[in-house]
Design a protein around this motif. Structure first.
Motif, PDB file in Angstrom:
ATOM      1  N   SER B  30       5.952 -22.835 -10.511  1.00 21.26           N
ATOM      2  CA  SER B  30       6.603 -21.905 -11.418  1.00 21.26           C
ATOM      3  C   SER B  30       5.927 -20.547 -11.377  1.00 21.26           C
ATOM      4  N   ALA B  31       6.708 -19.581 -11.783  1.00 17.81           N
ATOM      5  CA  ALA B  31       6.163 -18.233 -11.784  1.00 17.81           C
ATOM      6  C   ALA B  31       5.349 -17.969 -13.025  1.00 17.81           C
ATOM      7  N   THR B  53       1.773 -14.214  -9.776  1.00 14.37           N
ATOM      8  CA  THR B  53       0.735 -13.274  -9.376  1.00 14.37           C
ATOM      9  C   THR B  53      -0.170 -13.842  -8.286  1.00 14.37           C
ATOM     10  N   ASP B  54      -0.205 -15.160  -8.157  1.00 15.18           N
ATOM     11  CA  ASP B  54      -1.041 -15.767  -7.112  1.00 15.18           C
ATOM     12  C   ASP B  54      -0.341 -15.750  -5.757  1.00 15.18           C
ATOM     13  N   SER B  55       0.883 -16.224  -5.740  1.00 15.11           N
ATOM     14  CA  SER B  55       1.595 -16.356  -4.461  1.00 15.11           C
ATOM     15  C   SER B  55       2.454 -15.138  -4.145  1.00 15.11           C
ATOM     16  N   GLY B  56       2.757 -14.346  -5.161  1.00 20.19           N
ATOM     17  CA  GLY B  56       3.659 -13.211  -4.964  1.00 20.19           C
ATOM     18  C   GLY B  56       5.122 -13.611  -4.951  1.00 20.19           C
ATOM     19  N   ASP B  57       5.391 -14.904  -5.097  1.00 22.75           N
ATOM     20  CA  ASP B  57       6.785 -15.360  -5.044  1.00 22.75           C
ATOM     21  C   ASP B  57       7.578 -14.832  -6.233  1.00 22.75           C
ATOM     22  N   LEU B  58       8.850 -14.608  -5.981  1.00 25.49           N
ATOM     23  CA  LEU B  58       9.754 -14.151  -7.035  1.00 25.49           C
ATOM     24  C   LEU B  58      10.645 -15.307  -7.465  1.00 25.49           C
ATOM     25  N   THR B  59      10.703 -15.551  -8.765  1.00 30.24           N
ATOM     26  CA  THR B  59      11.617 -16.548  -9.315  1.00 30.24           C
ATOM     27  C   THR B  59      12.683 -15.817 -10.111  1.00 30.24           C
ATOM     28  N   ARG B  60      13.920 -16.033  -9.733  1.00 31.80           N
ATOM     29  CA  ARG B  60      14.999 -15.328 -10.431  1.00 31.80           C
ATOM     30  C   ARG B  60      15.019 -15.705 -11.906  1.00 31.80           C
ATOM     31  N   VAL B  61      15.131 -14.719 -12.757  1.00 29.59           N
ATOM     32  CA  VAL B  61      15.319 -14.975 -14.187  1.00 29.59           C
ATOM     33  C   VAL B  61      16.744 -15.478 -14.360  1.00 29.59           C
ATOM     34  N   PHE B 320       0.550  -7.414  -2.879  1.00 27.39           N
ATOM     35  CA  PHE B 320       1.730  -7.709  -2.072  1.00 27.39           C
ATOM     36  C   PHE B 320       2.585  -6.441  -1.915  1.00 27.39           C
ATOM     37  N   LEU B 321       3.265  -6.382  -0.773  1.00 26.02           N
ATOM     38  CA  LEU B 321       4.242  -5.320  -0.522  1.00 26.02           C
ATOM     39  C   LEU B 321       5.621  -5.978  -0.479  1.00 26.02           C
ATOM     40  N   TYR B 322       6.562  -5.402  -1.206  1.00 22.86           N
ATOM     41  CA  TYR B 322       7.921  -5.941  -1.248  1.00 22.86           C
ATOM     42  C   TYR B 322       8.874  -4.931  -0.623  1.00 22.86           C
ATOM     43  N   VAL B 323       9.697  -5.410   0.298  1.00 23.94           N
ATOM     44  CA  VAL B 323      10.658  -4.547   0.985  1.00 23.94           C
ATOM     45  C   VAL B 323      12.072  -5.009   0.651  1.00 23.94           C
ATOM     46  N   CYS B 324      12.886  -4.092   0.167  1.00 25.96           N
ATOM     47  CA  CYS B 324      14.291  -4.391  -0.121  1.00 25.96           C
ATOM     48  C   CYS B 324      15.112  -4.188   1.149  1.00 25.96           C
ATOM     49  N   ASN B 325      15.819  -5.213   1.577  1.00 23.22           N
ATOM     50  CA  ASN B 325      16.635  -5.164   2.798  1.00 23.22           C
ATOM     51  C   ASN B 325      18.112  -5.145   2.417  1.00 23.22           C
ATOM     52  N   SER B 328      20.551  -7.483   5.048  1.00 21.05           N
ATOM     53  CA  SER B 328      20.346  -8.928   4.904  1.00 21.05           C
ATOM     54  C   SER B 328      20.335  -9.361   3.445  1.00 21.05           C
ATOM     55  N   LYS B 329      20.432  -8.408   2.528  1.00 18.93           N
ATOM     56  CA  LYS B 329      20.557  -8.684   1.091  1.00 18.93           C
ATOM     57  C   LYS B 329      19.440  -9.589   0.591  1.00 18.93           C
ATOM     58  N   ASN B 330      18.226  -9.224   0.955  1.00 22.97           N
ATOM     59  CA  ASN B 330      17.097 -10.020   0.471  1.00 22.97           C
ATOM     60  C   ASN B 330      15.864  -9.131   0.325  1.00 22.97           C
ATOM     61  N   ILE B 331      14.789  -9.743  -0.111  1.00 26.67           N
ATOM     62  CA  ILE B 331      13.531  -9.037  -0.312  1.00 26.67           C
ATOM     63  C   ILE B 331      12.455  -9.736   0.498  1.00 26.67           C
ATOM     64  N   THR B 332      11.775  -8.970   1.326  1.00 20.26           N
ATOM     65  CA  THR B 332      10.678  -9.526   2.113  1.00 20.26           C
ATOM     66  C   THR B 332       9.362  -9.245   1.393  1.00 20.26           C
ATOM     67  N   LYS B 333       8.564 -10.286   1.294  1.00 19.43           N
ATOM     68  CA  LYS B 333       7.248 -10.148   0.654  1.00 19.43           C
ATOM     69  C   LYS B 333       6.166 -10.189   1.730  1.00 19.43           C
ATOM     70  N   PHE B 334       5.276  -9.206   1.713  1.00 22.78           N
ATOM     71  CA  PHE B 334       4.138  -9.185   2.627  1.00 22.78           C
ATOM     72  C   PHE B 334       2.850  -9.332   1.831  1.00 22.78           C
ATOM     73  N   LYS B 335       1.971 -10.195   2.287  1.00 23.83           N
ATOM     74  CA  LYS B 335       0.619 -10.272   1.716  1.00 23.83           C
ATOM     75  C   LYS B 335      -0.206  -9.146   2.337  1.00 23.83           C
ATOM     76  N   ILE B 336      -0.925  -8.395   1.504  1.00 28.39           N
ATOM     77  CA  ILE B 336      -1.715  -7.261   1.997  1.00 28.39           C
ATOM     78  C   ILE B 336      -3.155  -7.693   2.245  1.00 28.39           C
ATOM     79  N   ASN B 337      -3.655  -7.396   3.419  1.00 29.85           N
ATOM     80  CA  ASN B 337      -5.073  -7.620   3.715  1.00 29.85           C
ATOM     81  C   ASN B 337      -5.881  -6.568   2.945  1.00 29.85           C
ATOM     82  N   PRO B 338      -6.730  -7.004   2.003  1.00 31.09           N
ATOM     83  CA  PRO B 338      -7.419  -6.009   1.169  1.00 31.09           C
ATOM     84  C   PRO B 338      -8.415  -5.144   1.948  1.00 31.09           C
TER      85      PRO B 338
END
Lengths: 210, 363
Positions: B30-31, B53-61, B320-325, B328-338
């Motif tokens: 869960s988010a 906040t741990d995984s960066g995953d998005l859960t739709r409300v 995390f970096l989030y890119v709106c596409n 493809s109508k989706n969002i790509t999540k990138f983990k950022i190397n600190p």
């Protein structure tokens, strides 16, 4: 995240920071417990009711962060559960339950085996109920979903009279998979049990006679 | 036998205790954390997500997306986490939404606030006191003061302020002192100082400043030393040094530097610069020299996105970096190397029925 339990029962010490990753271990323990119910011969001599009908209040701590909510939801409602005991220590239980909150509600219907263990005026039980759950979420465009439900739990009844006992507590781990997400929920129930019929010690399964 | 029975009771209590303890936590999948809001122009709506906040995953409300104005394209969340603002390109206005703390639900507060023609980008200062909006067809910037109690907007005196032809993007320096506006029809950036207290804009001497062709997006780095501008028309990025006193711009070392095909969005976090390329469906990552502002593209760069990436946003923690596409109508999540700012892993974290335009996070 630390979550404070809103309900405590006299026999249950609530531990707040246990991770749900332990649930498989927990399930194994509960299954072990159920096996114990099955294999350990009841030492008490008192009767086990042939039929039990439980009706009472229930509270569910629902895993609503899986719905995008900021924290778990506390839902209040009812639990109605008839059971038919085939032999001493084993029967079949069913339940119809509904819990309601400000933004969502939950209703389930389930059936499964029940294991019993009498001790003096108390009757311990455990069950695994499998069925269907339906949820309505009242946020924005209201959404509804139906999926499977598994309730793994148990509790304790205390005799008040030959017909009635009080369900001191019933605790269920309620696993649901609504809206393509997994929810791990906890449900507490308490109320009255009406019972009739009796299975004497050493009694075997009933046979149908014309 | 007695021992066995007692062991059975003990195991009963143990198992029930275990059950009770386990139920108090949300599930591992869960988010938890904060909310994210996505502008969905074709749906005339805002989609809401809970961010783990741990995984960066998005859960739709559930219940999302929430209806709003016509063609919302840009979005901002008030630092209090109570309000969301959206620039409605088709409605020529600004929507205000209140956020339900428990469910993340958005409720629009009507009537909407009038903007200029074709409002296309929006930015809020870090204190949540002012909102700046570019009006693409009016060639103006509207400035509003924000009520901290109910989130309502009041246009400041002198607003809207004239700017260059077809203002398509704007960037506010982290201190809130300077505002930079990209003129989509001209290779220019218009620079303004923001008057503290009133929010009125004063042109900075020397403004406008030259950049590449077709500037589409711009960002001030967190140290407020440099401004970077994505030049959609010539596939480059301009780097400009900011005078900390006046806000004036001068060209940084190695500016302009090459980007991918059709750089449409630029954002910065830490010492890294992220340029999203619409034509090549990827993100270029550069390290920033903190003294000169010169950039060096990471060896592993570029990093693939979905199809039609139009905007990129770093989450408040810089994790995390989030890119709106859009295609493809989706969002790509990138983990950022600190350490490097690189993007070692990516996944599609949310799919939306309609093309997402931009994403903003509640803190």
């Amino acid at each position: 995240m630390t979550v404070h339990q809103p309900v405590a029962t006299p026999l249950v010490h609530l531990k707040a920071d246990v991770q749900l990753a332990r649930i498989p271990g927990m399930a194994a323990t509960l299954l072990l417990l159920l096996l114990t119910f099955c294999t350990v011969r009841p030492a008490a001599a008192q009767d086990i009711p042939r039929v039990q009908v439980f009706a009472g209040y229930s509270y569910t701590r629902f895993d609503s962060p899986s719905f995008g909510f900021s924290k778990p939801s506390g839902l209040n409602g009812y639990n109605f559960s008839p059971a038919f005991n085939l032999i001493r220590g084993f029967g079949v239980a069913a339940e119809v339950s509904g819990q309601y909150g400000s933004n969502l509600n939950l209703r389930d219907i389930a059936v499964g085996p029940q294991f019993l263990y009498p001790k003096g005026k108390t009757l311990f039980f455990g069950h695994v109920l499998i069925g269907s759950v339906r949820s309505l979420v009242r946020v924005g465009n209201n959404e509804e979903d139906t999926d499977r439900a598994v309730a793994l739990g148990g509790g304790m009844d205390f005799d008040l009279s030959s017909r009635f006992s009080v369900r001191v507590f019933q605790v269920d781990y309620l696993h649901t998979s609504l809206f393509s997400e997994t929810q791990n929920n906890l449900r507490f129930s308490t109320g009255l049990v009406y019972r009739w019929g009796a299975i004497k010690k050493g009694h075997r399964a009933p046979t149908l006679t014309p | 036998m007695i021992l066995i029975r007692r062991a059975g009771w003990l195991s009963t209590v143990f198992a029930l205790t275990w059950l009770a303890g386990c139920g108090g936590n949300s599930s591992g999948g869960s988010a938890s954390g904060h909310n994210a809001y996505v502008a969905v122009p074709q749906g005339n709506a805002i989609a809401a997500f809970r961010v783990n906040t741990d995984s960066g995953d998005l859960t739709r409300v559930l219940g999302s997306p929430f209806g709003g104005g016509t063609s919302p394209v840009a979005i901002a969340v008030h630092p209090s986490g109570k309000f969301v603002y959206a620039a409605n390109q088709g409605g020529n206005d600004i929507s205000l939404f209140t956020i339900s703390h428990d469910t993340g639900e958005l409720s629009e507060v009507l009537p909407r606030t009038a903007a200029g023609l074709n409002p296309s980008s929006l930015v809020m200062d870090s204190g949540g006191d002012l909102i700046f909006v570019t009006n693409e067809t009016s060639n103006t910037v509207s400035v509003y003061s924000v009520s901290s109690s109910d989130g309502s907007l009041t246009e400041v005196a002198g607003s809207p302020f004239p700017t260059g032809a077809r203002p398509v993007a704007l960037a506010l320096s982290p201190s809130g002192k300077f505002l930079y506006v990209a003129s989509g029809n001209l290779p220019l950036v218009f620079a303004y100082s923001v008057t503290a207290g009133t929010g009125s804009l004063l042109a900075i001497p020397g403004s406008p400043f030259a950049v590449g062709m077709g500037p589409s997006s711009l960002v001030v780095d967190p140290s407020e030393h440099f401004l970077y501008v994505a030049n959609f028309g010539d596939n480059t990025v301009s780097g400009l040094k900011i005078d900390s006193t006046s806000g004036a711009l001068t060209s940084a070392l190695n500016s302009p530097f090459a980007a991918g095909t059709g750089p449409i969005s630029v954002t910065a976090s830490g010492k890294a610069l992220y340029v999203t390329n619409l034509g090549s469906n990827n993100v270029f990552v550069y390290s920033i020299d903190s003294t000169t502002g010169a950039t060096t593209k990471l060896d592993a760069s570029p990093f693939s996105t979905g199809t039609g990436p139009v905007s990129a946003t770093v989450d408040p923690a810089g994790t995390f970096l989030y890119v709106c596409n859009q295609t493809s109508k989706n969002i790509t999540k990138f983990k950022i190397n600190p350490e490097t700012g690189g993007l070692p892993s990516s996944t599609v974290t949310a799919t939306i029925n309609s093309a997402p335009a931009s994403i903003a996070f509640a803190k």
